[in-house]
Design an enzyme around this catalytic site. Structure first.
Site: not given
Length: 771
Positions: A169, A285, A317, A330, A364
């Site tokens: 091992t 955006h 916005d 939005h 906005e």
């Protein structure tokens, strides 16, 4: 024990534990239960206190905020909100995690490769029965996990060689030796021996020859060779003798100095004293959205993530909200709403953590007069001195200030009241306005006006330029008006009722309607900016690309995605950068090719969010046309030899027996004639150390605008090839020579140690070849 929180109604009990490797956190559903990986420390960006989480603040009545904390991950992975059993437990986790995150962040590439915790993670994944030993059967399973198919006899030979204790091992150092035998690089050994006279070391002169001939380091090669030997040679005696061993040579090639991205382009290296319009500006955006445009979640997290990744223009916005408080969402969709004041607070806190160059708030505004005054109050009180409210030095400017002039400032972009606005309108439109004036006045006198932004049947609002007050408000108040002068209003859309106090916050970035390039030259000023939908911008580039270039040389332009992109998909930003558009706004929550290009462009210049445009896009008399380009410099030939890959991740981790068949695609994005792609053949069943050795050749007309994207895919003859990883960078930041390309995931996260090894060479196209 902690509660994992995703929503007010969704709370789950989880038991979290930091593993012994100090690199991974596992969780179980109950104490002593079967645990599974939750996250790696390298996945964590930061740890926030409970009061900074929107979700935990909503649960403040159930748990003290001091008991909660948030784990913020790199990329687009959702935050993990946790509530501990006590304040002390929360503090322990927060402090411990933050220390580990800082440690991982400060590790360089080679340190990560040698990090025992990283190898320990592989060991745990291969040690199926978790007994601390690894049998050959477990080794074979590990090879599949590591994405490599190896001859069984050869694998058993490596296993026996590493098993020095002859126990059958692998333990501890034995596994490390086995791993090293797996990661031998014969292609690098061959390159090393090509320049080494004895095959054992590179002398200083031999290494200088390599840096000059292959790496194109030029006159700096001598000094650079000494620096690199001191930095990457592991042997102290080698450093003293100024020689580089094979281990040191490989360490250099795998480092940032051997990376395809030029390290001189990582820090702030560009001139930051030119006007704002001379720079590409990293822009977002609908920044508040972390999902789609119809039903997605609005969150301050959108602003935090955008600002922390270097975004310098964010969109807000704003609509009338309940209790007199404006909200951000939005409009006219099912997206969730967030208080405007929370958005401003987040922007104020995170605006300059990544970059201290100016942040632009693209407002906005859909609010009533009263809530606009609340907007002004929040902006001025929360942002304080960060908010730019007057022109610099109080002097009338002759051009836009530079990013350097505006360090640490937040600018408002939006509508602005002008006393002499009537002089800016085209004569033909003025006549139309005058003809309609009497009819509009009669309509205003006979009908009360609905000022609600949500009214579907809005009435036209007339601005009195002499008084800077809405004419309708004066009529409704029965204030006498005698000869108010020319009354201005748009032909089709009503003007918003703009509060003078909000108008006053717009200093350098007044939003104006675009009519034509001629109209802009004759009527607009350098401090006025127009926004274009992607469709309109594409049309203008096709019809008058050279005029668009000239326009963008003296005025700022913002481009935004089409309203039809309800899934928050993105356009290709390259075609708008080709025309010199500065603020090309992206849906940053959406991963993919387009965001790879955006991240690639802004990876340079300290990731400050501003990249200086090529000089032919900064000239107001430029004749450059992005659709019919002629570079002011020579065209270039790009030759890329794709040599090999290293430890490519599995595409589908749920299929243990699945091994990738990788291929490399090289994509060029630039002006239309330069935009192309080529790819290698695929290597069957080897994602661990595939070898291609194939050469791709490109001819580039305008290298100053070109971006290179290296994509590794998993070949599938039955369906579309699966994405494995990518890396994107500007041509101007590319290093020639033998280079490693360290791959990134779809979310832009490091896939360490996955990389591809290439040789890159550029040549100037001769006049004979061009003709």
């Amino acid at each position: 024990m902690m509660r994992k929180v995703r929503s007010k109604s969704w709370k789950k009990l989880r038991f979290f534990r930091l593993q012994d490797d100090g690199m991974t956190v596992w969780h179980a559903r109950q104490a002593g239960g079967r645990a599974k990986p939750s996250f790696s420390i390298s996945d964590v960006d930061t740890v926030r206190e409970g009061h900074e989480s929107e979700l935990l603040r909503n649960l403040a009545e159930e748990f003290p905020l001091e008991q909660g904390f948030t784990i913020v991950f790199h990329g687009r992975r959702s935050n993990l909100d946790l509530v501990a059993n006590s304040v002390q437990e929360a503090q322990t986790w927060m402090q411990g995690l933050q220390l580990l995150v800082g440690f991982v962040t400060n590790m360089d590439q080679q340190e990560r490769l040698d990090q025992p915790g990283w190898l320990s993670d592989w060991f745990q994944r291969g040690d199926k029965n978790q007994d601390g030993r690894m049998s050959f059967g477990e080794v074979q399973r590990l090879l599949h996990l590591m994405n490599v198919e190896m001859d069984q006899e050869y694998a058993f030979q490596l296993f026996q060689t590493a098993d020095t204790s002859q126990s059958g091992t692998l333990e501890g150092e034995e596994f490390v030796e086995f791993y090293k035998s797996l990661t031998q690089r014969p292609e690098v050994q061959e390159l090393f021996e090509k320049f080494s006279s004895d095959g054992q070391k590179l002398t200083l002169l031999e290494f200088v020859d390599f840096l000059q001939e292959e790496q194109k380091e030029g006159e700096r090669a001598s000094d650079l060779a000494l620096e690199l030997i001191d930095r990457y040679e592991p042997s102290e005696s080698g450093k003293l003798r100024h020689v580089l061993s094979m281990d040191g040579f490989l360490g250099y090639l795998c480092s940032k100095d051997g990376d395809i991205f030029n390290p001189t382009c990582h820090p702030l290296y560009q001139d930051m004293t030119q006007p704002l319009n001379h720079y590409y500006i990293n822009s977002s955006h609908n920044t508040y959205l972390v999902g789609d445009q119809l039903c997605g979640q609005s969150s301050v997290e959108g602003y935090i993530r955008a600002l922390k990744r270097g975004c310098r223009c964010v969109e807000v916005d704003i609509w009338d909200g309940p209790s007199g408080e404006p909200i951000v969402y939005h409009g006219h969709t099912l997206t969730s709403r967030i208080p405007f004041k929370d958005v401003v607070a987040a922007i104020g806190q995170y605006a300059f953590q990544t970059s201290d160059y100016p942040v632009i708030l693209s407002l906005e505004n859909h609010c009533s007069w009263e809530q606009q005054e609340i907007i002004v109050r929040h902006l001025t009180e929360i942002l304080g001195d960060q908010l730019l409210t007057t022109a610099l030095d109080g002097q009338p400017p002759t051009q836009l200030p530079s990013p350097e002039d505006l360090r640490g400032k937040i600018l408002v972009k939006g509508k602005k009241l002008m006393l002499e606005e009537e002089e800016e309108e085209p004569e033909a439109e003025l006549e139309a306005e005058q003809e309609a004036r009497l009819d509009l006045e009669a309509q205003l006198e006979s009908e009360p006006q609905d000022l609600s932004p949500r009214s579907e049947d809005k009435k036209k609002v007339v601005m009195c330029p002499l008084l800077c007050r809405p004419l309708c408000c004066q009529i409704m108040a029965q204030a006498p008006i005698s000869k108010p002068g020319l009354l201005l209003f748009p032909k089709q859309k009503p003007k918003a009722i703009l509060c003078p106090a909000l108008s006053a916050l717009v200093v350098y970035l007044k939003a104006v309607t675009f009519y034509s390039f001629t109209h802009s030259r004759e009527h607009y000023h350098f401090y006025e900016t127009s926004s274009f939908s992607e469709t309109k911008a594409k049309s203008l580039i096709k019809e008058a690309g050279d005029e668009f270039v000239q326009h963008n040389a003296w005025q700022l332009t913002r481009v935004y995605p089409s309203g039809l992109r309800t899934d928050s998909s993105n356009y290709n930003p390259q075609e708008f950068w080709n025309a010199g558009c500065q603020m090309v706004a992206m849906n940053m929550q959406t991963a993919g090719l387009e965001m790879d290009l955006c991240d690639g462009l802004f990876r340079q210049n300290a990731g400050c969010g501003y990249v200086l445009k090529p000089d032919f896009l900064r000239d107001a008399q430029s004749s450059f046309h992005p659709e019919r380009p002629i570079s002011p410099f020579k065209a270039q030939t790009l030759i890329i030899q794709v040599i090999s890959g290293q430890q490519l991740p599995k595409v589908d981790n749920t299929k243990e027996q699945s091994i990738v068949d990788p291929l490399v695609r090289v994509e060029i994005f630039g002006v239309r004639p330069d935009t192309t792609r080529q790819e290698t053949s695929y290597v069957e069943n080897n994602g661990f150390n595939p070898y291609w050795g194939q050469t791709l050749c490109f001819r580039i007309l305008v290298p100053e605008l070109a971006l290179l994207r290296f994509v590794v895919k998993d070949y599938d003859w039955k369906s579309r090839n699966d994405f494995i990883g990518q890396y994107t960078l500007p041509w101007s930041c590319m290093q020639q020579g033998y280079r490693h390309i360290h791959l990134l995931s779809k979310d832009g996260l490091s896939l360490h140690p996955a990389s591809i090894f290439v040789h890159i060479c550029t040549q100037e196209v001769s006049e004979e070849a061009e003709s």
